[in-house]
Design a protein around this motif. Structure first.
Motif, PDB file in Angstrom:
ATOM      1  N   ASP A 203       0.814  -1.219   0.000  1.00 36.34           N
ATOM      2  CA  ASP A 203       0.000   0.000   0.000  1.00 36.34           C
ATOM      3  C   ASP A 203       0.848   1.270   0.000  1.00 36.34           C
ATOM      4  OD1 ASP A 203      -2.379  -1.545   0.295  1.00 36.34           O
ATOM      5  OD2 ASP A 203      -2.119  -1.556   2.482  1.00 36.34           O
ATOM      6  N   LEU A 204       2.109   1.140   0.376  1.00 41.76           N
ATOM      7  CA  LEU A 204       2.945   2.324   0.603  1.00 41.76           C
ATOM      8  C   LEU A 204       3.013   3.306  -0.572  1.00 41.76           C
ATOM      9  CD1 LEU A 204       5.811   0.759   2.725  1.00 41.76           C
ATOM     10  CD2 LEU A 204       4.190   2.526   3.467  1.00 41.76           C
ATOM     11  N   PRO A 205       3.195   2.871  -1.812  1.00 44.80           N
ATOM     12  CA  PRO A 205       3.260   3.874  -2.889  1.00 44.80           C
ATOM     13  C   PRO A 205       2.005   4.751  -2.970  1.00 44.80           C
ATOM     14  CG  PRO A 205       4.122   1.779  -3.664  1.00 44.80           C
ATOM     15  CD  PRO A 205       3.524   1.521  -2.295  1.00 44.80           C
ATOM     16  N   GLU A 206       0.812   4.142  -2.864  1.00 48.71           N
ATOM     17  CA  GLU A 206      -0.424   4.925  -2.913  1.00 48.71           C
ATOM     18  C   GLU A 206      -0.583   5.783  -1.656  1.00 48.71           C
ATOM     19  OE1 GLU A 206      -3.903   2.858  -5.197  1.00 48.71           O
ATOM     20  OE2 GLU A 206      -2.869   1.343  -3.976  1.00 48.71           O
ATOM     21  N   MET A 207      -0.171   5.255  -0.508  1.00 53.17           N
ATOM     22  CA  MET A 207      -0.248   6.028   0.739  1.00 53.17           C
ATOM     23  C   MET A 207       0.601   7.282   0.644  1.00 53.17           C
ATOM     24  SD  MET A 207      -0.023   2.906   3.498  1.00 53.17           S
ATOM     25  CE  MET A 207      -0.108   3.928   4.987  1.00 53.17           C
ATOM     26  N   MET A 208       1.808   7.143   0.111  1.00 54.93           N
ATOM     27  CA  MET A 208       2.708   8.295   0.006  1.00 54.93           C
ATOM     28  C   MET A 208       2.163   9.340  -0.966  1.00 54.93           C
ATOM     29  SD  MET A 208       6.486   6.678   0.453  1.00 54.93           S
ATOM     30  CE  MET A 208       6.213   5.188  -0.468  1.00 54.93           C
ATOM     31  N   ILE A 209       1.526   8.894  -2.040  1.00 55.21           N
ATOM     32  CA  ILE A 209       0.919   9.841  -2.980  1.00 55.21           C
ATOM     33  C   ILE A 209      -0.163  10.661  -2.264  1.00 55.21           C
ATOM     34  CG2 ILE A 209      -0.602  10.022  -5.009  1.00 55.21           C
ATOM     35  CD1 ILE A 209       1.031   7.616  -6.176  1.00 55.21           C
ATOM     36  N   ILE A 210      -1.023   9.977  -1.517  1.00 53.75           N
ATOM     37  CA  ILE A 210      -2.107  10.670  -0.805  1.00 53.75           C
ATOM     38  C   ILE A 210      -1.547  11.590   0.269  1.00 53.75           C
ATOM     39  CG2 ILE A 210      -4.101  10.335   0.715  1.00 53.75           C
ATOM     40  CD1 ILE A 210      -4.606   7.688  -0.905  1.00 53.75           C
ATOM     41  N   TRP A 211      -0.609  11.088   1.080  1.00 54.67           N
ATOM     42  CA  TRP A 211      -0.001  11.902   2.142  1.00 54.67           C
ATOM     43  C   TRP A 211       0.657  13.137   1.544  1.00 54.67           C
ATOM     44  CZ3 TRP A 211      -0.233  11.573   7.369  1.00 54.67           C
ATOM     45  CH2 TRP A 211       0.631  12.400   8.093  1.00 54.67           C
ATOM     46  N   ASN A 212       1.466  12.931   0.502  1.00 52.86           N
ATOM     47  CA  ASN A 212       2.185  14.045  -0.114  1.00 52.86           C
ATOM     48  C   ASN A 212       1.239  15.052  -0.761  1.00 52.86           C
ATOM     49  OD1 ASN A 212       4.659  13.094   0.728  1.00 52.86           O
ATOM     50  ND2 ASN A 212       5.144  12.095  -1.211  1.00 52.86           N
ATOM     51  N   GLU A 213       0.117  14.588  -1.257  1.00 46.03           N
ATOM     52  CA  GLU A 213      -0.874  15.501  -1.829  1.00 46.03           C
ATOM     53  C   GLU A 213      -1.357  16.482  -0.757  1.00 46.03           C
ATOM     54  OE1 GLU A 213      -4.992  15.305  -4.412  1.00 46.03           O
ATOM     55  OE2 GLU A 213      -4.628  13.689  -2.980  1.00 46.03           O
ATOM     56  N   VAL A 214      -1.655  15.982   0.437  1.00 43.98           N
ATOM     57  CA  VAL A 214      -2.128  16.843   1.523  1.00 43.98           C
ATOM     58  C   VAL A 214      -1.010  17.783   1.986  1.00 43.98           C
ATOM     59  CG1 VAL A 214      -3.076  16.903   3.866  1.00 43.98           C
ATOM     60  CG2 VAL A 214      -3.885  15.187   2.233  1.00 43.98           C
ATOM     61  N   VAL A 215       0.205  17.264   2.106  1.00 46.77           N
ATOM     62  CA  VAL A 215       1.338  18.112   2.498  1.00 46.77           C
ATOM     63  C   VAL A 215       1.535  19.216   1.461  1.00 46.77           C
ATOM     64  CG1 VAL A 215       3.843  18.181   2.856  1.00 46.77           C
ATOM     65  CG2 VAL A 215       2.495  16.324   3.864  1.00 46.77           C
ATOM     66  N   GLU A 216       1.493  18.849   0.201  1.00 44.67           N
ATOM     67  CA  GLU A 216       1.705  19.807  -0.882  1.00 44.67           C
ATOM     68  C   GLU A 216       0.618  20.885  -0.909  1.00 44.67           C
ATOM     69  OE1 GLU A 216       3.624  21.733  -3.846  1.00 44.67           O
ATOM     70  OE2 GLU A 216       4.408  19.993  -2.779  1.00 44.67           O
ATOM     71  N   GLU A 217      -0.620  20.518  -0.567  1.00 47.27           N
ATOM     72  CA  GLU A 217      -1.708  21.506  -0.527  1.00 47.27           C
ATOM     73  C   GLU A 217      -1.410  22.594   0.501  1.00 47.27           C
ATOM     74  OE1 GLU A 217      -5.414  18.572  -1.839  1.00 47.27           O
ATOM     75  OE2 GLU A 217      -5.043  18.960   0.270  1.00 47.27           O
ATOM     76  N   GLY A 218      -0.718  22.225   1.580  1.00 46.56           N
ATOM     77  CA  GLY A 218      -0.266  23.213   2.551  1.00 46.56           C
ATOM     78  C   GLY A 218      -1.348  23.867   3.386  1.00 46.56           C
ATOM     79  N   VAL A 219      -2.494  23.185   3.573  1.00 45.43           N
ATOM     80  CA  VAL A 219      -3.580  23.793   4.332  1.00 45.43           C
ATOM     81  C   VAL A 219      -4.062  22.949   5.514  1.00 45.43           C
ATOM     82  CG1 VAL A 219      -4.419  25.173   2.384  1.00 45.43           C
ATOM     83  CG2 VAL A 219      -5.341  22.878   2.762  1.00 45.43           C
TER      84      VAL A 219
END
Length: 163
Positions: A12-28
Motif C-alpha cells: 500500500d505504501l506507494p499509494e499512501m505516500m501519494i495521498i499523504w504528499n498531496e495533503v502536504v503539498e496543498e499546505g492547508v
C-alpha cells in the motif's frame, strides 16, 4: 463503492505516500512541509502505533489513510494523536468519517484514553463539522497557530475525544 478500513500493508505504501504528499503539498492541513520519499515514507508509516488505509474492496485502490501515535510521553502517554488523509479524487464520500471511527476503535485497543487533535486548521470546516458531529470536544482557538503554504497564518482549534 464498498470501502474497507484495515492495517496498511507494504504494497500500500506507494499509494499512501501519494495521498499523504498531496495533503502536504496543498499546505492547508498538515504541519509537515517535507514530502515523503520511498525510504522516509516506509519508515514514517512503520514508526506509528498504527497506520491504516481505506481501500475500495473491488479495485483494492487506496482511497485514504490515517496514522495513530502517542501525543506525548510518560504521564501524558495515555493521550494519542492521529492524522487523516483522503485522496482529493475521493473526498466527499464519507471516507474520512470511516477512518476516524476506526481510529477511535484502534486508539482504545492500543490502550489510549484520549484522542487529541492539536492543530485542526480553523478553515478546515469539513473536518471540524465531522469531529463535532462524532462527539469531539473543541478546546478553543490558538490564534495564528498554523502557517499555510502561502505564508498566511491561520488559527487552529484543538479537539479531544475520550475513548
Amino acid at each position: 463503492m464498498e470501502i474497507e478500513i484495515r492495517a496498511y500493508k507494504k504494497q500500500d505504501l506507494p499509494e499512501m505516500m501519494i495521498i499523504w504528499n498531496e495533503v502536504v503539498e496543498e499546505g492547508v492541513a498538515f504541519p509537515q512541509e517535507e514530502l515523503l520519499t520511498s525510504k522516509t515514507g516506509e519508515e514514517f508509516f512503520a514508526s506509528q502505533t498504527y497506520s491504516a488505509v481505506a481501500i475500495d474492496v473491488n479495485t483494492k485502490k487506496v482511497l485514504g489513510l490515517y496514522i495513530l501515535h502517542p501525543n506525548n510521553v510518560g504521564r501524558c502517554g495515555h493521550i494519542c494523536n492521529a492524522s487523516y488523509a483522503v485522496s482529493s479524487k475521493n473526498r466527499g464520500m464519507h471516507i474520512g468519517e470511516k477512518l476516524v471511527l476506526d481510529c477511535l476503535i484502534q486508539g482504545k485497543k492500543y490502550g489510549f484514553k484520549i484522542l487529541q487533535f492539536n492543530a485542526v486548521v480553523a478553515t478546515n470546516f469539513h473536518a471540524k463539522h465531522l469531529y463535532e458531529r462524532l462527539g469531539f470536544v473543541p478546546l478553543g482557538t490558538i490564534p495564528k497557530g498554523f502557517r499555510k503554504k502561502d505564508g498566511y497564518y491561520e488559527d487552529i482549534c484543538p479537539y479531544y475525544y475520550e475513548l
